[in-house]
Design a protein around this motif. Structure first.
Motif, mmCIF file in Angstrom:
data_model
loop_
_atom_site.group_PDB
_atom_site.id
_atom_site.type_symbol
_atom_site.label_atom_id
_atom_site.label_comp_id
_atom_site.label_asym_id
_atom_site.label_seq_id
_atom_site.Cartn_x
_atom_site.Cartn_y
_atom_site.Cartn_z
ATOM 1 N N ARG A 1 15.957 1.118 6.506
ATOM 2 C CA ARG A 1 14.605 1.471 6.629
ATOM 3 C C ARG A 1 13.577 0.735 5.925
ATOM 4 O O ARG A 1 12.493 0.324 5.941
ATOM 5 C CB ARG A 1 14.305 3.047 6.791
ATOM 6 N N VAL B 1 4.677 6.582 0.245
ATOM 7 C CA VAL B 1 4.361 5.694 1.096
ATOM 8 C C VAL B 1 4.130 6.547 2.323
ATOM 9 O O VAL B 1 5.129 7.385 2.721
ATOM 10 C CB VAL B 1 5.362 4.589 1.049
ATOM 11 N N LEU C 1 11.046 6.471 6.179
ATOM 12 C CA LEU C 1 11.724 5.537 5.228
ATOM 13 C C LEU C 1 12.783 6.098 4.596
ATOM 14 O O LEU C 1 12.813 6.588 3.380
ATOM 15 C CB LEU C 1 10.472 4.828 4.504
ATOM 16 N N SER D 1 3.417 5.847 6.614
ATOM 17 C CA SER D 1 3.796 4.648 7.518
ATOM 18 C C SER D 1 2.758 4.668 8.738
ATOM 19 O O SER D 1 2.773 5.973 9.316
ATOM 20 C CB SER D 1 5.173 4.544 7.887
ATOM 21 N N TYR E 1 8.629 -2.430 -3.150
ATOM 22 C CA TYR E 1 7.510 -1.119 -3.137
ATOM 23 C C TYR E 1 6.482 -1.603 -4.130
ATOM 24 O O TYR E 1 5.269 -0.903 -4.089
ATOM 25 C CB TYR E 1 8.106 0.006 -3.386
ATOM 26 N N LYS F 1 10.300 -2.418 6.020
ATOM 27 C CA LYS F 1 8.637 -2.328 5.580
ATOM 28 C C LYS F 1 8.192 -3.857 5.291
ATOM 29 O O LYS F 1 8.623 -4.277 4.828
ATOM 30 C CB LYS F 1 8.504 -1.447 4.268
ATOM 31 N N ARG F 2 7.115 -3.898 5.946
ATOM 32 C CA ARG F 2 6.723 -5.157 6.057
ATOM 33 C C ARG F 2 5.723 -5.664 4.831
ATOM 34 O O ARG F 2 4.930 -4.621 4.348
ATOM 35 C CB ARG F 2 5.784 -5.486 7.250
ATOM 36 N N SER G 1 1.262 2.452 0.693
ATOM 37 C CA SER G 1 1.573 3.293 -0.480
ATOM 38 C C SER G 1 0.439 3.826 -1.509
ATOM 39 O O SER G 1 -0.616 3.107 -1.676
ATOM 40 C CB SER G 1 2.480 2.404 -1.315
ATOM 41 N N ILE H 1 8.036 -2.091 9.962
ATOM 42 C CA ILE H 1 7.257 -0.797 9.615
ATOM 43 C C ILE H 1 5.950 -1.146 8.679
ATOM 44 O O ILE H 1 6.264 -1.752 7.591
ATOM 45 C CB ILE H 1 7.842 0.103 8.987
ATOM 46 N N TYR H 2 4.891 -1.162 9.334
ATOM 47 C CA TYR H 2 3.344 -1.251 8.280
ATOM 48 C C TYR H 2 3.063 -0.040 7.847
ATOM 49 O O TYR H 2 2.800 1.050 8.353
ATOM 50 C CB TYR H 2 2.338 -1.761 9.159
ATOM 51 N N ALA H 3 3.109 -0.029 6.577
ATOM 52 C CA ALA H 3 2.900 1.054 5.693
ATOM 53 C C ALA H 3 2.077 0.993 4.701
ATOM 54 O O ALA H 3 1.481 -0.132 4.269
ATOM 55 C CB ALA H 3 4.119 1.633 4.954
#
Length: 350
Positions: free
Chosen positions: A321, A137, A316, A139, A125, A325-326, A262, A258-260
């Motif tokens: 999960r 974060v 998440l 998503s 992260y 995150k990618r 932050s 998952i594209y997120a």
């Protein structure tokens, strides 16, 4: 000393601590009289941070925090142009703009030795070595109206299904996250941040499905609320907002990962009180600070804080999960944002 005089002195001494206690208590608050300036996002977002971070911190240390709602890109430009004489002490910004700030040398690093709670940040992260700490974060994931769309969507490229013609809304190019959506398409189709061609090929194939590319989050929210779009790519927290308002928009855990995005809090170089700013960061990473935004928006936390009853409503919400995150090369992605926006518009209007 006469007994009568002794009793008077003893009574006065006993009363003194009661009178002096408030003053002594105030002296124990190490940041009393200090006010830090931090940019804000406005409205409910800032209120959540006030309740979960600023108020508890003031109660414990006397430190006050003032939030100023303003355009983040505008504040980035201000920090860079006023380097050495910053108008802020703390700066909140999404990770897509972190490389620009680091390159401009306007941030101070934050080490674990400065803020012990940094050790609690989840694996993967913290993306910029010692710069900034992620405090929440969000998503950008597929979602669909379960009353009108069957079968369910399972991933990003499902927006290309033939049964979804004229039913899809994805973020427009004025929204920075549109570049993240393009990256999701590119990687799902065999490309990468350095090869975005598969994303544009996919967009060309599915453009008849895309009814709109709203250039604000509110506009896309309204489209889903009013039924103008029944599926698309959108923020997970906004999906929760739609569901609580009675719109059955289901959030998808995408098969591609998952594209997120932050949100980071940073120490501004040259800020007025480094120790007070570090105390703010420590509070933001405490359990109380971490749950402030999830309680309101169902954003993901960035530490190992127990989510309790919120867990089922947060995307998440488990180590499994979190592992989905990618990883994103934000510097490489944002370097080409202008070109990506221009090509996206050209493809969808062609």
């Amino acid at each position: 000393m006469k007994r009568r005089d002794f009793l008077k002195v003893t009574a006065a001494a006993a009363a003194f601590p009661v009178i002096a206690a408030p003053a002594v208590h105030a002296q124990q608050k190490r940041f009393a009289g200090i006010t830090l300036r931090c940019n804000g996002y406005g409205g409910t977002y800032d209120k959540a941070l006030i309740d979960g971070v600023a108020k508890p911190l003031e109660e414990k240390t006397g430190l006050k925090v003032e939030y100023f709602a303003a355009s983040v890109p505008g504040e980035v430009a201000k920090l860079i142009s006023n380097k050495g004489n910053p108008h802020l002490d703390l700066f909140m910004v999404d990770n897509n703009l972190m490389p620009e700030l680091i390159g401009a040398d306007v941030l101070d690093p934050i080490k674990v030795s400065d803020v012990p709670n940094v050790k609690r940040v989840l694996p993967g992260y913290r993306e910029f070595e010692d710069y900034g700490v992620p405090i929440s974060v969000s998503s950008m994931v597929p979602m669909y109206n379960s009353n009108t769309i069957t079968p369910p969507l399972t991933g990003y490229v499902d927006i290309g299904r033939t049964d979804l013609k004229g039913k899809i809304a994805i973020p427009g190019t004025s929204i920075a996250a549109s570049a993240l959506v393009l990256l999701a398409f590119a990687e799902a189709k065999g490309g990468s941040v350095h090869n975005m061609e598969p994303a544009f090929k996919f967009l060309k194939e599915v453009k008849d499905n895309i009814v709109a590319t709203p250039n604000s989050t509110v506009a896309q929210l309204q489209m889903f609320s009013q039924g103008e779009a029944q599926a698309g790519i959108f923020w997970d927290g906004r999906g929760h907002e739609l569901r609580t308002s009675g719109i059955p928009m289901q959030t998808v855990v995408p098969k591609e990962g998952i594209y997120a995005v932050s949100t980071y809090v940073n120490l501004v170089k040259g800020g007025r009180n480094r120790e007070a700013a570090l105390a703010y960061v420590e509070q933001a990473l405490s359990d109380e600070g971490q749950l402030a935004l999830p309680k309101i928006f169902r954003f993901g936390a960035t530490t190992d804080v127990p989510l309790g009853e919120l867990k089922p409503e947060i995307l998440l919400n488990s180590p499994e999960r979190v592992a989905m995150k990618r990883k994103v090369d934000w510097a490489a992605l944002m370097k080409q944002r202008g070109e990506l926006s221009e090509r996206m518009n050209k493809v969808l209007r062609g």
